[in-house]
Design a protein around this motif. Sequence first.
Motif, PDB file in Angstrom:
ATOM      1  N   ALA A  33      -6.848  27.145-108.272  1.00 26.16           N
ATOM      2  CA  ALA A  33      -7.146  27.974-107.099  1.00 26.16           C
ATOM      3  C   ALA A  33      -6.223  27.610-105.940  1.00 26.16           C
ATOM      4  O   ALA A  33      -5.770  26.472-105.810  1.00 26.16           O
ATOM      5  N   ILE A  34      -5.953  28.587-105.102  1.00 24.44           N
ATOM      6  CA  ILE A  34      -5.063  28.396-103.960  1.00 24.44           C
ATOM      7  C   ILE A  34      -5.897  28.073-102.718  1.00 24.44           C
ATOM      8  O   ILE A  34      -6.769  28.861-102.340  1.00 24.44           O
ATOM      9  N   PRO A  35      -5.654  26.923-102.077  1.00 23.65           N
ATOM     10  CA  PRO A  35      -6.415  26.572-100.871  1.00 23.65           C
ATOM     11  C   PRO A  35      -5.879  27.304 -99.647  1.00 23.65           C
ATOM     12  O   PRO A  35      -4.674  27.322 -99.402  1.00 23.65           O
ATOM     13  N   ILE A  36      -6.780  27.922 -98.899  1.00 19.79           N
ATOM     14  CA  ILE A  36      -6.378  28.625 -97.684  1.00 19.79           C
ATOM     15  C   ILE A  36      -7.194  28.114 -96.506  1.00 19.79           C
ATOM     16  O   ILE A  36      -8.317  27.638 -96.666  1.00 19.79           O
ATOM     17  N   MET A  37      -6.602  28.198 -95.312  1.00 22.76           N
ATOM     18  CA  MET A  37      -7.240  27.719 -94.093  1.00 22.76           C
ATOM     19  C   MET A  37      -7.413  28.897 -93.140  1.00 22.76           C
ATOM     20  O   MET A  37      -6.442  29.600 -92.829  1.00 22.76           O
ATOM     21  N   LEU A  38      -8.638  29.105 -92.691  1.00 21.69           N
ATOM     22  CA  LEU A  38      -8.880  30.156 -91.707  1.00 21.69           C
ATOM     23  C   LEU A  38     -10.184  29.878 -90.976  1.00 21.69           C
ATOM     24  O   LEU A  38     -10.971  29.027 -91.383  1.00 21.69           O
ATOM     25  N   SER A  39     -10.398  30.584 -89.905  1.00 21.54           N
ATOM     26  CA  SER A  39     -11.644  30.450 -89.167  1.00 21.54           C
ATOM     27  C   SER A  39     -12.752  31.181 -89.910  1.00 21.54           C
ATOM     28  O   SER A  39     -12.562  32.318 -90.370  1.00 21.54           O
TER      29      SER A  39
END
Length: 232
Positions: A103-109
């Motif tokens: 899985a691809i880790p993503i950062m967001l609010s």
Amino acid sequence: MAHRNRDTSGDEETLTVDELRGMMNKRPVQAKERTTDPAQNTQRMDAALAKCRIGVAYIDILKIKNSLLFGKYNDRPQEAREVNKLVASFKKEGILAMREATAIPIMLSGARVKTGSSLVVNFDIPDAVPQLQLKDVDNIVVSSGQHRVAALKKYSEIVTEEMARMEQRCNDITARKNLSPDHLTEFNRLRDQLDDLQGTIILMGKWGVIVYDEGEFYRCLYCATGTVAATG
């Protein structure tokens, strides 16, 4: 007796052997406490990530309107060799998109997640993993996985081109005035292969992502280390 040597290349005197020996640091070796330990920093980063994990979902990498932004947390350059290795793996072993390891880790609010939509805890039931729905089309910060994304796009182009060749061959067979049993066999075989490739195209677009709250990540990391992560 040690004699003082005179530097013939200038007026400065050189130290004698005894004087040099007297300046040696002969104290017992003592372990020096390291103020920065890469391994500890990695552990702190991992701990901070675990605390700010929102959940998992999937995105359609080939159709998503949000741009995927790489390089903020991992500035590793993209290497064609790595991309080609992944493409070869996709061809041989298939696409394993709904797994924790890929899985691809993503950062967001967390506030960007569309109201009413939800994420799930893990990928244990792949069919139950929802599509990530956001309120906006702003950039999505990806902390790693640029080679996977590049490989998927390249593989998609390869499959699309292969499908175009097959469809053209089917059209050529259909347009023939004289059809033979061999033509019929080839036509039906190509149609079956097109069905398989169309399924591959649909599958490769749905890739699992692990969603982390970026603001919470910074807060947890600061509490653990007193500093914030370098953003590259």
